[in-house]
Design an enzyme around this catalytic site. Structure first.
Site, short mmCIF file in Angstrom:
data_model
loop_
_atom_site.label_atom_id
_atom_site.label_comp_id
_atom_site.label_asym_id
_atom_site.label_seq_id
_atom_site.Cartn_x
_atom_site.Cartn_y
_atom_site.Cartn_z
N GLU A 188 0.83 -1.21 0.00
CA GLU A 188 0.00 0.00 0.00
C GLU A 188 0.86 1.25 0.00
O GLU A 188 1.84 1.36 0.76
CB GLU A 188 -0.92 -0.01 1.22
CG GLU A 188 -2.07 0.98 1.14
CD GLU A 188 -3.14 0.70 2.17
OE1 GLU A 188 -4.03 -0.15 1.92
OE2 GLU A 188 -3.09 1.31 3.26
N HIS A 233 -2.99 -6.21 15.77
CA HIS A 233 -2.20 -6.28 14.53
C HIS A 233 -2.92 -5.67 13.35
O HIS A 233 -2.33 -5.55 12.27
CB HIS A 233 -1.87 -7.74 14.20
CG HIS A 233 -2.92 -8.46 13.41
ND1 HIS A 233 -4.23 -8.57 13.81
CD2 HIS A 233 -2.84 -9.12 12.21
CE1 HIS A 233 -4.91 -9.27 12.91
NE2 HIS A 233 -4.10 -9.61 11.94
N GLY A 234 -4.18 -5.29 13.47
CA GLY A 234 -4.91 -4.74 12.33
C GLY A 234 -6.33 -4.39 12.73
O GLY A 234 -6.65 -4.26 13.91
N ALA A 235 -7.20 -4.26 11.73
CA ALA A 235 -8.58 -3.91 12.00
C ALA A 235 -9.40 -5.12 12.43
O ALA A 235 -10.27 -5.02 13.30
CB ALA A 235 -9.21 -3.26 10.77
N GLY A 236 -9.16 -6.28 11.84
CA GLY A 236 -9.93 -7.48 12.18
C GLY A 236 -11.22 -7.55 11.39
O GLY A 236 -11.98 -6.58 11.30
N SER A 263 -4.21 3.27 8.22
CA SER A 263 -3.34 2.40 9.01
C SER A 263 -2.68 3.26 10.07
O SER A 263 -2.70 4.49 9.99
CB SER A 263 -2.29 1.74 8.12
OG SER A 263 -2.88 0.88 7.16
N MET A 320 -8.03 -1.05 3.03
CA MET A 320 -7.51 -0.23 1.93
C MET A 320 -8.33 1.03 1.69
O MET A 320 -7.91 1.90 0.94
CB MET A 320 -7.42 -1.06 0.65
CG MET A 320 -8.73 -1.65 0.21
SD MET A 320 -8.46 -2.77 -1.18
CE MET A 320 -10.03 -3.64 -1.19
#
Length: 451
Positions: free
Chosen positions: A183, A374-377, A357, A353
């Site tokens: 990205e 670690h992220g959005a899930g 982030s 996307m």
């Protein structure tokens, strides 16, 4: 123990993730708690977003389900010399075209690094990103800013099956498919300026985030060792509530062999991201006339690591499983590179996307063995996301918002629609409120390469 806001908890209860958190709490030798990060969702055995540590000296186990099939899947962030003002429409489109051309993405898309044979693959499994750098796919200083300096100790290529080697031979330097991506991002806000400065981040700076792992090799290693451990459960006197929690004591033949193979897959993943960094720099050179992209950090979010922690006032060697959870070391930790010793570890948290982030930083006093989200899930299955939109419609909507998409599969693109994920801003706010990590900078997407 589940970290969530009221809104996130409502999403968490839609699947079986909480049942899995409970199941993990039954593992032999577990200490403190079975933890769930705010991005938690249903996974294989362990929930994705799960953290659990077992006491090695007290029969503590290692479970492949606590690492996942994509061993050492992780995120790498590069800071470029460009600012948002440099991304004119012409430069933006040319750069995305070059990235899509040079970065293999999707199923059967080739690889940056063409290995001549198994000997070179074994070198990668043993030495990780250093093998890629020595092959000309990066600079020595890249290794200084990788978790474990680019190579996990204890790796043994002989613990990797022939089938896993076969699957890994042709995939070094490739994104793959699913939720993996490259990205193009712009820093749109900075919350901790003094930390962001050390990380090399400022408002308007263009960055590149790479998210991928160990590809087919890691998947095969997980499958191989789940089967072996299921057959050995009775011999170790272990009973589990779910076969997907297949495990073995860390100090057993099955446990030691898995740890050696897992470390080899972790090294493969680090070399993979290093090779993709080389391709990214080449794309920038072709489109923008510069390859001066600096590594901010590279960190995994699917690993089991042997670490020393204080438990009930005593130092203990623990096997810390982080599955869909990121290590977040505090300031002063001896495993940090010198550059980040005073600030704490950069934590890389990709969103979706279409949203944003985050870069966070590790904090002192965390009870989760220095772990964070670690992220959005996900909140929606891939099948449901495909039914709700089409890839072409999604690509058009994103481009209208200034986010250029280069995807090998419109079907795969639809599966990763932004609405299929939790609100990453809320996820990282919960992490901060819970003392797991602090927000440093927010990055908005302006281009994405997807498998």
């Amino acid at each position: 123990m589940v970290f969530a806001s009221a809104e996130l908890l409502e999403a968490i209860t839609r699947d079986q993730a909480l049942r899995q958190v409970c199941n993990v709490a039954t593992l032999p030798g577990i200490r403190r708690a079975s933890f769930a990060m705010p991005d938690v969702h249903w996974g294989y055995g362990f929930p994705i977003g799960g953290v659990a540590a077992t006491d090695v000296a007290d029969g503590g186990v290692v479970s492949p389900g606590g690492v996942g099939f994509d061993i050492s899947c992780g995120v790498r962030l590069l800071a470029t010399p460009l600012t948002a003002d440099d991304l004119t429409d012409h430069v933006h489109r040319r750069l995305m075209d070059e990235l899509a051309r040079r970065v293999p993405h999707g199923l059967g898309s080739g690889a940056v690094w063409k290995l001549p044979g198994e000997r070179q693959l074994r070198e990668i499994l043993a030495r990780g990103a250093a093998a890629a750098v020595e092959a000309g796919l990066g600079e020595p200083e890249d290794l200084e800013l990788c978790e474990d300096y680019g190579a996990m100790s204890g790796a043994d290529p002989d613990a990797v099956s022939d089938r896993a080697l076969e699957r890994g031979l042709l995939q070094v330097g490739s994104l793959g498919s699913g939720n993996h991506f490259l990205e193009l991002q712009v820093v749109d806000s900075v919350l901790l300026p003094e930390v962001a400065e050390v990380f090399g981040l400022f408002e308007g700076r263009v960055c590149v985030m790479i998210h991928c792992g160990s590809r087919g090799l890691g998947h095969q290693i997980c499958s191989d060792h789940v089967r072996l451990m299921l057959r050995a459960l009775d011999s170790h006197g272990i009973s589990i509530p779910d076969e997907q929690l297949a495990c073995a004591p860390v100090r057993s033949p099955e446990g030691e062999r898995y740890m050696a193979a897992m470390a080899a897959a972790a090294n493969y993943a680090r070399a993979n991201r290093q090779a993709l960094t080389h391709a990214t720099r080449q794309a920038f050179a072709a489109a923008c006339g510069t390859d001066d992209l600096k590594l901010v950090y590279d960190v995994s979010h699917n690993l089991a690591k042997l670490e020393r922690h204080q438990v009930d006032g005593a130092g203990r060697l623990l096997c810390v499983h982080r599955k869909g959870a990121t290590r977040a070391l505090p300031p002063g930790h001896s495993d940090l590179p010198e550059r980040y010793r005073a600030t704490g570890q950069p934590v890389l948290v990709p969103g979706s996307m279409g949203t944003a982030s985050w870069v966070l930083v590790g904090t002192e006093g965390s009870d989760t063995f220095w772990s964070t989200a670690h992220g959005a899930g996900r909140t929606m299955s891939r099948n449901s996301a495909r039914k709700a939109t089409s890839g072409r419609r999604l690509a058009s909507e994103l481009e209208a918002r200034g986010i250029l998409v280069r995807a090998s599969s419109m079907r795969g693109l639809a599966e990763e629609a932004p609405f299929a994920y939790k609100d990453v801003d809320e996820v990282v706010e919960v992490c901060e409120q819970a003392g797991l990590s602090k927000r440093v900078a927010r990055l908005r997407p302006v281009g994405v390469v997807k498998g």
